[in-house]
Design a protein around this motif. Structure first.
Motif, mmCIF file in Angstrom:
data_model
loop_
_atom_site.group_PDB
_atom_site.id
_atom_site.type_symbol
_atom_site.label_atom_id
_atom_site.label_comp_id
_atom_site.label_asym_id
_atom_site.label_seq_id
_atom_site.Cartn_x
_atom_site.Cartn_y
_atom_site.Cartn_z
ATOM 1 N N PHE A 1 0.855 -1.187 0.000
ATOM 2 C CA PHE A 1 0.000 0.000 0.000
ATOM 3 C C PHE A 1 0.891 1.238 0.000
ATOM 4 O O PHE A 1 1.901 1.299 0.687
ATOM 5 N N VAL A 2 0.530 2.220 -0.800
ATOM 6 C CA VAL A 2 1.279 3.471 -0.824
ATOM 7 C C VAL A 2 0.305 4.620 -0.574
ATOM 8 O O VAL A 2 -0.774 4.673 -1.147
ATOM 9 N N ASP A 3 0.675 5.508 0.330
ATOM 10 C CA ASP A 3 -0.180 6.634 0.677
ATOM 11 C C ASP A 3 0.245 7.880 -0.100
ATOM 12 O O ASP A 3 -0.502 8.377 -0.928
ATOM 13 N N HIS A 4 1.452 8.380 0.167
ATOM 14 C CA HIS A 4 1.935 9.583 -0.524
ATOM 15 C C HIS A 4 3.304 9.389 -1.161
ATOM 16 O O HIS A 4 3.587 9.993 -2.180
ATOM 17 N N THR A 5 4.138 8.554 -0.539
ATOM 18 C CA THR A 5 5.486 8.358 -1.064
ATOM 19 C C THR A 5 5.825 6.877 -1.152
ATOM 20 O O THR A 5 5.309 6.062 -0.400
ATOM 21 N N ILE A 6 6.704 6.575 -2.077
ATOM 22 C CA ILE A 6 7.229 5.222 -2.239
ATOM 23 C C ILE A 6 8.681 5.260 -1.782
ATOM 24 O O ILE A 6 9.476 6.050 -2.293
ATOM 25 N N ASP A 7 9.020 4.411 -0.816
ATOM 26 C CA ASP A 7 10.385 4.325 -0.313
ATOM 27 C C ASP A 7 10.848 2.878 -0.465
ATOM 28 O O ASP A 7 10.349 1.987 0.213
ATOM 29 N N LEU A 8 11.799 2.664 -1.360
ATOM 30 C CA LEU A 8 12.295 1.315 -1.629
ATOM 31 C C LEU A 8 13.367 0.860 -0.641
ATOM 32 O O LEU A 8 13.696 -0.317 -0.597
ATOM 33 N N THR A 9 13.906 1.750 0.156
ATOM 34 C CA THR A 9 15.038 1.415 1.019
ATOM 35 C C THR A 9 14.725 0.250 1.958
ATOM 36 O O THR A 9 15.503 -0.692 2.068
ATOM 37 N N ALA A 10 13.586 0.290 2.624
ATOM 38 C CA ALA A 10 13.229 -0.778 3.572
ATOM 39 C C ALA A 10 13.015 -2.103 2.847
ATOM 40 O O ALA A 10 13.390 -3.164 3.361
ATOM 41 N N ILE A 11 12.455 -2.063 1.663
ATOM 42 C CA ILE A 11 12.199 -3.294 0.907
ATOM 43 C C ILE A 11 13.510 -3.892 0.414
ATOM 44 O O ILE A 11 13.712 -5.109 0.487
ATOM 45 N N VAL A 12 14.420 -3.060 -0.068
ATOM 46 C CA VAL A 12 15.728 -3.547 -0.509
ATOM 47 C C VAL A 12 16.472 -4.167 0.666
ATOM 48 O O VAL A 12 17.046 -5.253 0.557
ATOM 49 N N ARG A 13 16.418 -3.515 1.815
ATOM 50 C CA ARG A 13 17.064 -4.052 3.014
ATOM 51 C C ARG A 13 16.483 -5.427 3.364
ATOM 52 O O ARG A 13 17.210 -6.376 3.634
ATOM 53 N N GLU A 14 15.166 -5.543 3.346
ATOM 54 C CA GLU A 14 14.512 -6.812 3.677
ATOM 55 C C GLU A 14 14.889 -7.910 2.688
ATOM 56 O O GLU A 14 15.163 -9.046 3.083
ATOM 57 N N LEU A 15 14.934 -7.589 1.404
ATOM 58 C CA LEU A 15 15.301 -8.578 0.391
ATOM 59 C C LEU A 15 16.738 -9.071 0.585
ATOM 60 O O LEU A 15 17.031 -10.251 0.385
ATOM 61 N N ILE A 16 17.626 -8.178 1.005
ATOM 62 C CA ILE A 16 19.011 -8.582 1.257
ATOM 63 C C ILE A 16 19.085 -9.467 2.496
ATOM 64 O O ILE A 16 19.737 -10.514 2.493
ATOM 65 N N VAL A 17 18.400 -9.063 3.561
ATOM 66 C CA VAL A 17 18.460 -9.811 4.823
ATOM 67 C C VAL A 17 17.963 -11.239 4.635
ATOM 68 O O VAL A 17 18.567 -12.190 5.140
ATOM 69 N N ILE A 18 16.875 -11.432 3.889
ATOM 70 C CA ILE A 18 16.369 -12.796 3.716
ATOM 71 C C ILE A 18 17.225 -13.612 2.755
ATOM 72 O O ILE A 18 17.091 -14.825 2.696
ATOM 73 N N SER A 19 18.132 -12.959 2.042
ATOM 74 C CA SER A 19 19.028 -13.667 1.126
ATOM 75 C C SER A 19 20.373 -14.019 1.746
ATOM 76 O O SER A 19 21.172 -14.715 1.125
ATOM 77 N N ILE A 20 20.636 -13.540 2.946
ATOM 78 C CA ILE A 20 21.903 -13.863 3.616
ATOM 79 C C ILE A 20 21.864 -15.333 4.018
ATOM 80 O O ILE A 20 20.920 -15.776 4.660
ATOM 81 N N PRO A 21 22.865 -16.115 3.631
ATOM 82 C CA PRO A 21 22.852 -17.535 4.008
ATOM 83 C C PRO A 21 22.994 -17.713 5.516
ATOM 84 O O PRO A 21 23.642 -16.909 6.186
ATOM 85 N N THR A 22 22.376 -18.754 6.040
ATOM 86 C CA THR A 22 22.468 -19.009 7.475
ATOM 87 C C THR A 22 23.866 -19.464 7.861
ATOM 88 O O THR A 22 24.341 -19.141 8.943
#
Length: 178
Positions: A101-122
Motif C-alpha cells: 500500500f502506498v499513501d503519498h510516497t514510495i520508499d524502496l530502502t526498507a524493501i531492498v534491506r529486507e530482500l538482502i536480509v532474507i538472502s543472507i545464508p544461514t
C-alpha cells in the motif's frame, strides 16, 4: 530511493530505468554478519494509473564470518524481485507479499534491506576441508574412513556370536538345495 506519487503521476504509462547506489550502515543484527558493501539497485519502474511496478536487480557483497574457520569472508548477494505499490490497496487487507500500500510516497530502502536480509545464508564457508575436531568418546571422520571402518566391522564377528554363524551356513545350504 524515495519518490512521491505526485512526482510519478507525470510519468503515467511510462517505464523508467533505475540505477541507484545505496550504502547501509548495518544490515542485520546477526553476529556472523560483519559489514555490507555498497548496494547496487537496478531495474525498471513502470508507472501505471494507480500502481507502480518495480522489477529490481539488487547486487551487493556482505562480509561475514566463515562458519567453520570464523575468518572474515566476502559473500556476494544477488536478488531479483518484482515489487508492486498500489494506492488503492487497502492497508488492512491481506494480500500478496509483493503488493504494498502506498499513501503519498514510495520508499524502496526498507524493501531492498529486507530482500538482502532474507538472502543472507544461514551458514557459509569457503573451506572444503572439515575442521579436525574430537571430544571425549567421539571424533569427526571423513567418508573414506567411515567406509573403511564399516568394511572392517563387517568382517570382524563378535566371538560370542560365532556359534550362531554356523546356523546361517546351514540355512544357506538348505535354501540352495530347494
Amino acid at each position: 530511493m524515495k519518490w512521491s506519487l505526485s512526482q510519478l503521476k507525470k510519468y503515467t504509462n511510462h517505464s523508467l530505468e533505475l540505477d541507484e547506489k545505496v550504502q547501509f550502515n548495518e544490515i542485520s543484527n546477526r553476529r556472523d554478519v560483519v559489514s555490507i558493501g555498497v548496494t547496487s539497485v537496478g531495474g525498471t519502474m513502470h508507472v501505471g494509473s494507480t500502481r507502480v511496478t518495480f522489477n529490481l536487480d539488487i547486487e551487493t557483497s556482505i562480509v561475514m564470518l566463515d562458519s567453520r574457520t570464523t575468518e572474515e569472508i566476502t559473500v556476494p548477494i544477488s536478488v531479483q524481485s518484482t515489487e508492486i505499490f498500489d494506492e488503492l490497496q487497502d492497508p488492512d487487507e491481506e494480500s500478496d507479499d509483493n503488493i504494498h500500500f502506498v499513501d503519498h510516497t514510495i520508499d524502496l530502502t526498507a524493501i531492498v534491506r529486507e530482500l538482502i536480509v532474507i538472502s543472507i545464508p544461514t551458514q557459509y564457508t569457503k573451506s572444503e576441508t572439515l575442521v579436525e575436531s574430537s571430544g571425549e568418546n567421539w571424533s569427526v571422520i571423513s567418508e573414506e574412513d567411515l567406509e573403511k571402518s564399516s568394511e572392517s566391522e563387517e568382517k570382524a564377528i563378535d566371538p560370542r556370536l560365532s556359534k550362531l554363524q554356523s546356523l546361517f551356513g546351514d540355512v544357506e545350504k538348505e535354501s540352495k538345495e530347494d
